[in-house]
Design an enzyme around this catalytic site. Structure first.
Site, PDB file in Angstrom:
ATOM      1  CE  LYS A  71      -4.320  -1.578   2.082  1.00 17.92           C
ATOM      2  NZ  LYS A  71      -5.295  -1.299   3.152  1.00 17.92           N
ATOM      3  CG  ASP A 107      -8.330   1.027   3.438  1.00 17.55           C
ATOM      4  OD1 ASP A 107      -9.142   0.196   2.997  1.00 17.55           O
ATOM      5  OD2 ASP A 107      -7.091   0.866   3.402  1.00 17.55           O
TER       6      ASP A 107
END
Ligand code: NAP
Length: 291
Positions: A71, A107
């Site tokens: 990520k 997220d």
């Protein structure tokens, strides 16, 4: 599902990736909408990240999700990165627009959307976040972005301090604070909090007996969000519900972050209930946390 010469490819890169619920969720949405896409898992070792992103360009893959451990490092291979993703140094969604790769993080927004779908508006609330890892950062920045007051408690206190210091420039007047993850500090903070978010891995399979705070601190009416989704009903969710708190499982965040990625790639709002059902089916469970 028919894969044709015209079918556009979506996917997820991770190491490992075989546990990912994303292929089931996204393909369920693709089937429900009857659109010409397919979503596949790609196992990418850390040393192959650059060539994998090169593959996204050369194979004209329409979009990918990015999961652990890529990520942060994926950022260096992209053409453009959204400000929120850059602030938390985390990209979970790459969108390929005619060869130009853009990175976003869904997220935090997925967390907010799922919480508001369950509870209604939470802007301006006071939130106590347990944990200071990658998911804590996404949640803390997203909550601060809607005017919430943030307190972070972490086992390694210094990491909580570093998280709130990183937030300071973006937090405006409501300065985030760090506290120790111990009984007295938690008791003092929870009394004035509207929302408790567990972003630690405590309670996650296989150690399902774990709970990140003393249960008697959970009071009726408290909003409790457990990011852990395996198992679907964690001990924290069980204890919160039995004490009159309003609990939401991490499966909801998983579904909503996926739905936001899907919309970025296709321009179509997917059916979140279909995605959630598909994710739940991966556990072989028809039931789970309702909120
Ligand atoms: P991470 O970056 O590795 O952070 C882990 C956090 O858990 C750290 O704050 C760590 O504290 C704390 N921790 C670990 N063991 C602990 C223990 N025994 N007691 C107290 N604290 C402990 O992990 P992450 O990526 O943030 O993920 C955390 C959890 O969230 C995982 O269960 C993950 O599956 C879940 N998650 C869910 C979603 C979703 O969509 N629902 C998204 C992302 C993550 P220290 O700093 O002291 O080590």
């Amino acid at each position: 599902m028919n894969v044709l010469g015209t079918t556009r490819v979506l996917g997820v890169i991770g190491h490992p990736v075989s546990h990912s619920l994303s292929p089931a969720m996204h393909n369920a949405a693709i089937r429900a909408l009857n659109i010409d896409y397919v979503y596949v898992p790609f196992h990418v070792l850390p040393e192959n990240l650059g060539s994998a992103i090169g593959g996204v360009r050369s194979l004209e893959i329409a979009g990918i999700n990015v999961t652990i451990p890529h990520k942060e490092r994926v950022i260096e291979y992209l053409d453009e990165v959204d400000d929120h993703a850059l602030a938390i140094r985390s990209v979970n969604t790459v969108t390929n627009s005619d060869g130009r790769l853009r990175g976003d993080s869904t997220d935090g927004p997925g967390f907010i959307r799922s919480a508001e779908a369950a509870w209604g508006r939470i802007d301006g609330c006071r939130a106590l976040i347990l944990g200071a890892g990658g998911s804590a950062k996404a949640v803390a920045f997203a909550l601060a972005g809607i005017g919430c007051e943030i307190v972070v408690a972490n086992r390694t206190y210094q990491r909580a301090v570093e998280l709130v210091e990183a937030m300071n420039p973006a937090a405006g007047g409501r300065k985030p604070r760090a506290v120790e993850l111990e009984r007295d500090a938690l008791a003092a903070e929870i009394a004035g909090s509207d929302l408790l978010v567990n972003t630690t891995s405590v309670g996650m399979h296989p150690d399902t007996g774990g709970i990140p705070l003393p249960t008697d601190l959970i009071r009726p009416g408290l909003l409790v969000y457990d990011l852990v989704y395996n198992p679907l009903r964690t001990r924290l969710i069980e204890e919160a519900e039995s004490r009159g708190a309003k609990a939401v499982s991490g499966l909801k965040m998983l579904v909503y972050q996926g739905a936001l990625s899907f919309e970025m790639w296709t321009g179509i709002e997917p059916p979140v209930d279909v995605m959630e059902q598909a994710a739940r089916a991966c556990f072989g469970a028809k039931t789970g946390p309702e909120a």
